[in-house]
Every structure is written in C-alpha cells, then in structure tokens.
Write a protein that holds these residues in place. Structure first.
Motif, PDB file in Angstrom:
ATOM      1  N   ARG A 136       0.803  -1.220   0.000  1.00 53.20           N
ATOM      2  CA  ARG A 136       0.000   0.000   0.000  1.00 53.20           C
ATOM      3  C   ARG A 136       0.839   1.275   0.000  1.00 53.20           C
ATOM      4  NH1 ARG A 136      -4.970   0.626  -1.551  1.00 53.20           N
ATOM      5  NH2 ARG A 136      -5.257   2.366  -0.081  1.00 53.20           N
ATOM      6  N   GLY A 137       2.144   1.143   0.091  1.00 56.05           N
ATOM      7  CA  GLY A 137       2.991   2.332   0.166  1.00 56.05           C
ATOM      8  C   GLY A 137       2.759   3.098   1.449  1.00 56.05           C
ATOM      9  N   SER A 138       2.664   2.371   2.563  1.00 57.83           N
ATOM     10  CA  SER A 138       2.310   2.988   3.850  1.00 57.83           C
ATOM     11  C   SER A 138       3.380   3.948   4.332  1.00 57.83           C
ATOM     12  CB  SER A 138       2.103   1.893   4.903  1.00 57.83           C
ATOM     13  OG  SER A 138       1.025   1.062   4.564  1.00 57.83           O
ATOM     14  N   ARG A 139       2.928   5.110   4.735  1.00 53.47           N
ATOM     15  CA  ARG A 139       3.779   6.090   5.406  1.00 53.47           C
ATOM     16  C   ARG A 139       2.871   7.144   6.040  1.00 53.47           C
ATOM     17  NH1 ARG A 139       4.149   7.552  -0.051  1.00 53.47           N
ATOM     18  NH2 ARG A 139       3.700   9.761  -0.466  1.00 53.47           N
ATOM     19  N   LEU A 140       3.444   7.926   6.958  1.00 53.67           N
ATOM     20  CA  LEU A 140       2.683   8.987   7.582  1.00 53.67           C
ATOM     21  C   LEU A 140       2.444  10.132   6.599  1.00 53.67           C
ATOM     22  CD1 LEU A 140       4.455   9.171  11.074  1.00 53.67           C
ATOM     23  CD2 LEU A 140       2.298   8.024  10.502  1.00 53.67           C
ATOM     24  N   GLY A 141       1.503  10.998   6.970  1.00 50.07           N
ATOM     25  CA  GLY A 141       1.191  12.159   6.139  1.00 50.07           C
ATOM     26  C   GLY A 141      -0.308  12.262   5.939  1.00 50.07           C
ATOM     27  N   VAL A 142      -0.904  13.354   6.422  1.00 49.70           N
ATOM     28  CA  VAL A 142      -2.356  13.512   6.331  1.00 49.70           C
ATOM     29  C   VAL A 142      -2.811  13.557   4.878  1.00 49.70           C
ATOM     30  CG1 VAL A 142      -4.298  15.038   6.870  1.00 49.70           C
ATOM     31  CG2 VAL A 142      -2.514  14.658   8.576  1.00 49.70           C
ATOM     32  N   LEU A 143      -2.206  14.411   4.080  1.00 48.70           N
ATOM     33  CA  LEU A 143      -2.605  14.533   2.677  1.00 48.70           C
ATOM     34  C   LEU A 143      -2.386  13.225   1.942  1.00 48.70           C
ATOM     35  CD1 LEU A 143      -3.655  16.293   0.386  1.00 48.70           C
ATOM     36  CD2 LEU A 143      -1.291  17.046  -0.037  1.00 48.70           C
ATOM     37  N   LYS A 144      -1.241  12.595   2.188  1.00 49.26           N
ATOM     38  CA  LYS A 144      -0.950  11.318   1.533  1.00 49.26           C
ATOM     39  C   LYS A 144      -2.043  10.300   1.807  1.00 49.26           C
ATOM     40  CE  LYS A 144       0.748   6.996   1.295  1.00 49.26           C
ATOM     41  NZ  LYS A 144      -0.148   5.877   1.566  1.00 49.26           N
ATOM     42  N   ASN A 145      -2.498  10.206   3.070  1.00 48.31           N
ATOM     43  CA  ASN A 145      -3.466   9.183   3.437  1.00 48.31           C
ATOM     44  C   ASN A 145      -4.907   9.569   3.131  1.00 48.31           C
ATOM     45  OD1 ASN A 145      -2.127   6.736   4.824  1.00 48.31           O
ATOM     46  ND2 ASN A 145      -1.019   8.483   5.643  1.00 48.31           N
ATOM     47  N   ILE A 146      -5.154  10.847   2.857  1.00 50.57           N
ATOM     48  CA  ILE A 146      -6.451  11.232   2.312  1.00 50.57           C
ATOM     49  C   ILE A 146      -6.525  10.822   0.846  1.00 50.57           C
ATOM     50  CG2 ILE A 146      -7.882  13.212   1.630  1.00 50.57           C
ATOM     51  CD1 ILE A 146      -7.053  14.594   4.203  1.00 50.57           C
ATOM     52  N   ILE A 147      -5.432  11.042   0.132  1.00 47.98           N
ATOM     53  CA  ILE A 147      -5.392  10.682  -1.288  1.00 47.98           C
ATOM     54  C   ILE A 147      -5.384   9.166  -1.469  1.00 47.98           C
ATOM     55  CG2 ILE A 147      -3.993  10.797  -3.389  1.00 47.98           C
ATOM     56  CD1 ILE A 147      -3.057  13.572  -2.405  1.00 47.98           C
ATOM     57  N   LYS A 148      -4.517   8.485  -0.729  1.00 51.69           N
ATOM     58  CA  LYS A 148      -4.435   7.016  -0.792  1.00 51.69           C
ATOM     59  C   LYS A 148      -4.209   6.498   0.616  1.00 51.69           C
ATOM     60  CE  LYS A 148      -2.035   3.075  -2.868  1.00 51.69           C
ATOM     61  NZ  LYS A 148      -0.909   2.621  -3.727  1.00 51.69           N
ATOM     62  N   ASN A 149      -5.266   6.013   1.243  1.00 53.68           N
ATOM     63  CA  ASN A 149      -5.186   5.567   2.625  1.00 53.68           C
ATOM     64  C   ASN A 149      -4.300   4.341   2.777  1.00 53.68           C
ATOM     65  OD1 ASN A 149      -5.973   5.394   5.459  1.00 53.68           O
ATOM     66  ND2 ASN A 149      -7.150   3.596   4.813  1.00 53.68           N
ATOM     67  N   SER A 150      -3.448   4.373   3.804  1.00 52.63           N
ATOM     68  CA  SER A 150      -2.616   3.200   4.091  1.00 52.63           C
ATOM     69  C   SER A 150      -2.726   2.791   5.552  1.00 52.63           C
ATOM     70  CB  SER A 150      -1.154   3.473   3.719  1.00 52.63           C
ATOM     71  OG  SER A 150      -0.634   4.582   4.427  1.00 52.63           O
ATOM     72  N   TYR A 151      -3.745   3.323   6.232  1.00 51.66           N
ATOM     73  CA  TYR A 151      -4.001   2.920   7.607  1.00 51.66           C
ATOM     74  C   TYR A 151      -4.899   1.692   7.636  1.00 51.66           C
ATOM     75  CZ  TYR A 151      -1.951   7.262   9.217  1.00 51.66           C
ATOM     76  OH  TYR A 151      -1.072   8.280   9.480  1.00 51.66           O
ATOM     77  N   ILE A 152      -4.573   0.745   8.504  1.00 49.17           N
ATOM     78  CA  ILE A 152      -5.365  -0.473   8.610  1.00 49.17           C
ATOM     79  C   ILE A 152      -5.588  -0.791  10.092  1.00 49.17           C
ATOM     80  CG2 ILE A 152      -3.321  -1.975   8.405  1.00 49.17           C
ATOM     81  CD1 ILE A 152      -5.230  -3.873   6.763  1.00 49.17           C
ATOM     82  N   GLY A 153      -6.851  -0.895  10.473  1.00 50.33           N
ATOM     83  CA  GLY A 153      -7.213  -0.948  11.874  1.00 50.33           C
ATOM     84  C   GLY A 153      -6.677  -2.133  12.649  1.00 50.33           C
ATOM     85  N   CYS A 154      -6.633  -3.291  12.030  1.00 52.21           N
ATOM     86  CA  CYS A 154      -6.216  -4.493  12.751  1.00 52.21           C
ATOM     87  C   CYS A 154      -4.779  -4.408  13.241  1.00 52.21           C
ATOM     88  CB  CYS A 154      -6.396  -5.723  11.879  1.00 52.21           C
ATOM     89  SG  CYS A 154      -5.326  -5.761  10.428  1.00 52.21           S
ATOM     90  N   ALA A 155      -4.000  -3.490  12.690  1.00 53.49           N
ATOM     91  CA  ALA A 155      -2.597  -3.315  13.091  1.00 53.49           C
ATOM     92  C   ALA A 155      -2.407  -2.114  14.002  1.00 53.49           C
ATOM     93  CB  ALA A 155      -1.720  -3.161  11.851  1.00 53.49           C
ATOM     94  N   MET A 156      -3.522  -1.482  14.412  1.00 53.76           N
ATOM     95  CA  MET A 156      -3.456  -0.257  15.199  1.00 53.76           C
ATOM     96  C   MET A 156      -3.575  -0.513  16.700  1.00 53.76           C
ATOM     97  SD  MET A 156      -5.800   2.564  13.264  1.00 53.76           S
ATOM     98  CE  MET A 156      -5.237   3.377  11.783  1.00 53.76           C
ATOM     99  N   SER A 157      -2.915   0.341  17.463  1.00 50.67           N
ATOM    100  CA  SER A 157      -3.105   0.435  18.906  1.00 50.67           C
ATOM    101  C   SER A 157      -2.941   1.900  19.274  1.00 50.67           C
ATOM    102  CB  SER A 157      -2.090  -0.432  19.650  1.00 50.67           C
ATOM    103  OG  SER A 157      -0.773  -0.104  19.252  1.00 50.67           O
ATOM    104  N   PHE A 158      -3.598   2.316  20.359  1.00 50.64           N
ATOM    105  CA  PHE A 158      -3.514   3.729  20.726  1.00 50.64           C
ATOM    106  C   PHE A 158      -3.752   3.910  22.219  1.00 50.64           C
ATOM    107  CE2 PHE A 158      -7.651   2.779  18.823  1.00 50.64           C
ATOM    108  CZ  PHE A 158      -8.554   3.171  19.807  1.00 50.64           C
ATOM    109  N   ARG A 159      -3.292   5.048  22.721  1.00 53.51           N
ATOM    110  CA  ARG A 159      -3.496   5.379  24.117  1.00 53.51           C
ATOM    111  C   ARG A 159      -4.948   5.808  24.334  1.00 53.51           C
ATOM    112  NH1 ARG A 159       1.595   5.876  26.566  1.00 53.51           N
ATOM    113  NH2 ARG A 159       3.307   6.339  25.124  1.00 53.51           N
ATOM    114  N   LYS A 160      -5.453   5.598  25.552  1.00 50.50           N
ATOM    115  CA  LYS A 160      -6.848   5.928  25.849  1.00 50.50           C
ATOM    116  C   LYS A 160      -7.133   7.411  25.670  1.00 50.50           C
ATOM    117  CE  LYS A 160      -6.160   6.361  30.869  1.00 50.50           C
ATOM    118  NZ  LYS A 160      -6.579   5.845  32.196  1.00 50.50           N
TER     119      LYS A 160
END
Length: 238
Positions: A136-160
């Motif tokens: 998917r060409g994953s990397r950070l960047g708001v504009l990049k991920n609006i144009i071509k999303n590379s975020y995938i939930g099953c691999a995510m974790s975050f602070r409360k």
C-alpha cells in the motif's frame, strides 16, 4: 501498562477461536478483551460465551447499531485500560505483538497511535502479500493518506487519551481505521513501526480489503467529507 483489546465480530465462527486464543495468550490478568458483536446469526455468540464463562478478561457487548464502524466504536467506548488494541475476528496475532507494542509506547511518550506492518495470508495462513506497507505504500502524512489511505485498523493500537479525539467516529468517513489514523497523524502523534505482527487473513467472507474498490465519485466525496471533518476535529482539539 494495562491493555484493552477492542474486537468487532459478525458471523465469524469459522476463525474466531484461533484469533481469541492468539490474543488471550498475550494478555495479563488485569487486561481485557472487549468484543462488540453486530448481531451475528451463526455460532459466533456461542463461542464468545464459552470464553466469557471461563475467562473474566473476555467481555461481550452487543452493537446497538449495525455496520463495521459502529461496531468498532462500540467496542472502543467500553475499553478501560491505558493501551487499546484493535482486532478483527479472523486474523492471528503473532506471539510477540503485545510486548513489542507496549515497549514502543514506553519509549515514545508523545506517541498516541502505533501501527505495525502485517503479513497478508489466505484461509490457511499461507502468505499472499509479505508486507502490507510495501503493497500500500504505507507512510505517515495527512494529505498522503487522504489521497491514498494506508491505515489499517487491525494493526493499530492507541493510548486511551486518543479516544476523546476520535469518538464518536463520523458515519460518513470511509472506514474507522482511516479516521483514527488521520486524527493521530494530524496531531503529530502517530508512529508506523516495521515489525510484522499480524497474520491478516483474507477470505470470501472478509468485510475489509487491502484494495480500494470504490468508484471515482465515492472517492472524491469521501475525501471532501473527511477533509472537512478533520478540520473540525483539529479546531475542536487545539
């Protein structure tokens, strides 16, 4: 550092045991697995009840709405612990996933969301795509991920702390994971790590996809909507 796992389920009887086992084996006694079910009609609920009766870490909540986004939101809302992991019902976590992610959070106090790479597999866990990042060409960047999303939930974790920024998840965004990733990215608190920590199973009944099959009209509309929502979120959380 206590952990909550937010899992969304729907008619997942075929693979859910393998996934739950791969998760529970990594959790401590004061961690939790929060499962939100979207009104399954197969044996999914019976399987979850079996686990719930013998393991107090497993908690089941029914989704009051319907759909993937509301189902994940429901699970996230009910989490209590410091670090929240998202989980699909049909993947398999690698044994080192939780400890690696916790160590990253401990070393990076300003990071609120971490996403790992994953290995895409078929029904029988045979590798079909070695690296989701590369695919998917994953990397950070708001504009990049609006144009071509590379975020995938099953691999995510975050602070409360991120919960107040991402909830409620807007219903007119393409997917929950794109929203979560972009909000964290917008706040410069996202981190992509190279370790492949999940076997991401793709099969005939899979709800999500590694490819975007939306029409051009849908893509344009979604990008406009999510850009507007992100601007509102940024102003709200400043």
């Amino acid at each position: 550092m206590k952990v909550s796992v937010a899992m969304a389920t729907y008619n997942g009887e075929k693979y859910i045991k393998q996934q739950i086992d791969s998760i529970l084996s990594q959790l401590n006694s004061d961690d939790e697995l929060i499962i939100s079910d979207d009104h399954s009609s197969d044996g999914t609920l019976s399987i979850i009840e079996e686990y719930r009766k013998k393991d107090s870490r497993v908690k089941l909540i029914m989704n009051e709405e319907s759909g993937v986004t509301s189902n994940f939101e429901n699970a996230i809302k009910h989490t209590q612990n410091e670090i929240i992991f998202l989980s699909d019902q049909d993947d398999v976590w690698k044994p080192e996933k939780v400890e690696i992610i916790k160590a990253y959070f401990e070393r990076n106090s300003k990071i609120q969301m971490i996403m790992s790479d994953i290995t895409v597999v078929d029904n029988n866990l045979n590798t079909t795509i070695e690296s989701f990042y590369q695919f998917r060409g994953s990397r950070l960047g708001v504009l990049k991920n609006i144009i071509k999303n590379s975020y995938i939930g099953c691999a995510m974790s975050f602070r409360k702390e991120l919960k107040t920024k991402i909830l409620p998840i807007p219903r007119n965004v393409p997917m929950h994971d794109m929203w979560i990733g972009l909000v964290a990215d917008l706040n410069k608190s996202a981190l992509l790590i190279p370790e492949k920590l999940i076997y991401y199973r793709r099969h005939d009944s899979t709800v999500t996809s590694v490819e975007n099959t939306s029409s051009l009209k849908e893509k344009i509309l979604w990008r406009y909507q999510i850009s507007s929502l992100l601007l509102k979120s940024y102003i709200k959380n400043r």
